[in-house]
Scaffold this motif. Structure first.
Motif, short mmCIF file in Angstrom:
data_model
loop_
_atom_site.label_atom_id
_atom_site.label_comp_id
_atom_site.label_asym_id
_atom_site.label_seq_id
_atom_site.Cartn_x
_atom_site.Cartn_y
_atom_site.Cartn_z
N LYS A 1 45.06 39.29 42.29
CA LYS A 1 45.77 39.48 43.57
C LYS A 1 45.36 40.79 44.23
CE LYS A 1 49.83 36.66 42.59
NZ LYS A 1 51.29 36.65 42.45
N TRP A 2 45.07 41.81 43.44
CA TRP A 2 44.59 43.06 44.01
C TRP A 2 43.23 42.84 44.67
CZ3 TRP A 2 45.16 46.48 39.02
CH2 TRP A 2 46.50 46.59 38.67
N PHE A 3 42.38 42.08 43.98
CA PHE A 3 41.04 41.82 44.49
C PHE A 3 41.08 40.99 45.78
CE2 PHE A 3 39.57 43.69 40.70
CZ PHE A 3 38.19 43.89 40.79
N SER A 4 42.01 40.06 45.86
CA SER A 4 42.10 39.22 47.05
C SER A 4 42.83 39.90 48.19
CB SER A 4 42.81 37.90 46.71
OG SER A 4 44.19 38.14 46.49
N GLY A 5 43.53 40.99 47.90
CA GLY A 5 44.29 41.68 48.91
C GLY A 5 45.72 41.16 49.07
N GLU A 6 46.10 40.19 48.24
CA GLU A 6 47.45 39.63 48.29
C GLU A 6 48.49 40.66 47.85
OE1 GLU A 6 48.05 35.69 46.41
OE2 GLU A 6 45.86 35.76 46.14
N ALA A 7 48.09 41.57 46.98
CA ALA A 7 49.02 42.55 46.43
C ALA A 7 48.27 43.86 46.21
CB ALA A 7 49.62 42.05 45.12
N LYS A 8 49.05 44.92 46.00
CA LYS A 8 48.50 46.24 45.69
C LYS A 8 49.01 46.64 44.31
CE LYS A 8 48.66 47.70 50.50
NZ LYS A 8 49.19 48.70 51.44
N PRO A 9 48.24 47.46 43.61
CA PRO A 9 48.72 47.93 42.31
C PRO A 9 50.04 48.69 42.46
CG PRO A 9 46.39 48.43 42.59
CD PRO A 9 46.90 47.95 43.91
N SER A 10 50.97 48.38 41.60
CA SER A 10 52.24 49.10 41.60
C SER A 10 52.04 50.45 40.92
CB SER A 10 53.32 48.30 40.88
OG SER A 10 53.04 48.26 39.50
N LEU A 11 53.00 51.31 41.08
CA LEU A 11 52.94 52.62 40.46
C LEU A 11 52.78 52.53 38.95
CD1 LEU A 11 53.00 55.62 41.08
CD2 LEU A 11 55.48 55.55 40.92
N ASP A 12 53.28 51.45 38.36
CA ASP A 12 53.14 51.25 36.91
C ASP A 12 51.69 51.21 36.47
OD1 ASP A 12 55.90 51.06 36.75
OD2 ASP A 12 55.92 48.88 36.67
N TYR A 13 50.78 50.83 37.35
CA TYR A 13 49.38 50.70 36.98
C TYR A 13 48.53 51.90 37.35
CZ TYR A 13 50.35 45.94 35.64
OH TYR A 13 50.85 44.85 35.00
N VAL A 14 49.07 52.82 38.14
CA VAL A 14 48.27 53.98 38.53
C VAL A 14 47.90 54.82 37.31
CG1 VAL A 14 48.21 56.09 39.91
CG2 VAL A 14 49.14 53.99 40.89
N GLY A 15 48.84 54.99 36.39
CA GLY A 15 48.56 55.75 35.17
C GLY A 15 47.44 55.13 34.35
N PRO A 16 47.54 53.82 34.03
CA PRO A 16 46.45 53.20 33.28
C PRO A 16 45.11 53.23 34.03
CG PRO A 16 48.42 51.87 33.10
CD PRO A 16 48.71 52.96 34.10
N ILE A 17 45.14 53.08 35.35
CA ILE A 17 43.90 53.15 36.13
C ILE A 17 43.31 54.56 36.03
CG2 ILE A 17 42.95 53.10 38.48
CD1 ILE A 17 45.00 50.77 39.02
N LEU A 18 44.15 55.58 36.19
CA LEU A 18 43.71 56.97 36.07
C LEU A 18 43.16 57.24 34.68
CD1 LEU A 18 43.53 59.90 37.12
CD2 LEU A 18 45.91 60.17 36.42
N ASN A 19 43.86 56.79 33.68
CA ASN A 19 43.45 57.02 32.30
C ASN A 19 42.12 56.36 31.98
OD1 ASN A 19 43.96 58.09 29.66
ND2 ASN A 19 44.43 56.01 29.00
N ARG A 20 41.90 55.17 32.47
CA ARG A 20 40.68 54.42 32.14
C ARG A 20 39.49 54.81 33.03
NH1 ARG A 20 36.42 52.69 31.67
NH2 ARG A 20 35.71 50.69 30.88
N TYR A 21 39.75 55.00 34.33
CA TYR A 21 38.64 55.21 35.27
C TYR A 21 38.48 56.65 35.74
CZ TYR A 21 38.27 50.18 35.21
OH TYR A 21 38.10 48.88 34.81
N GLY A 22 39.46 57.49 35.51
CA GLY A 22 39.34 58.91 35.84
C GLY A 22 39.87 59.29 37.21
#
Length: 104
Positions: free
Chosen positions: A36-57
């Motif tokens: 859904k993020w890739f299609s633009g239907e939804a945006k990552p919630s704040l719950d995922y910002v930490g894991p994204i930061l941790n994995r991708y920098g």
């Protein structure tokens, strides 16, 4: 403000094959959510910002910001620079090994 489609563009470069699946696996998120993020239907919630930061920098996260604060942009630039320096060192090491092999 974070523009999630900038993340999607970066993810497509990092994961050219099945990018949504790779991201979902990397941050432990449901594949359908990431799709859904890739299609633009939804945006990552704040719950995922930490894991994204941790994995991708930090540089990855800041790369999706329209106008990051200067100090945050400086930290992201420093992170990118360190990564590039490490890559350059790895290339130098590989070239040195190739040269040593050619001398045998």
């Amino acid at each position: 403000m974070i523009e999630p489609q900038r993340w999607v563009a970066q993810w497509r470069q990092l994961h050219p094959v099945k990018p949504a699946h790779c991201v979902a696996e990397a941050i432990n998120a449901p594949a359908r959510t990431v799709e859904k993020w890739f299609s633009g239907e939804a945006k990552p919630s704040l719950d995922y910002v930490g894991p994204i930061l941790n994995r991708y920098g930090l540089a990855f996260v800041v790369g999706a910001m329209a106008n990051p604060l200067p100090w945050l942009d400086d930290l992201a630039r420093e992170e990118r620079k360190l990564k590039l320096l490490a890559e350059r060192q790895a290339i130098d090491d590989m070239l040195a090994e190739d040269w040593r092999r050619a001398q045998r």
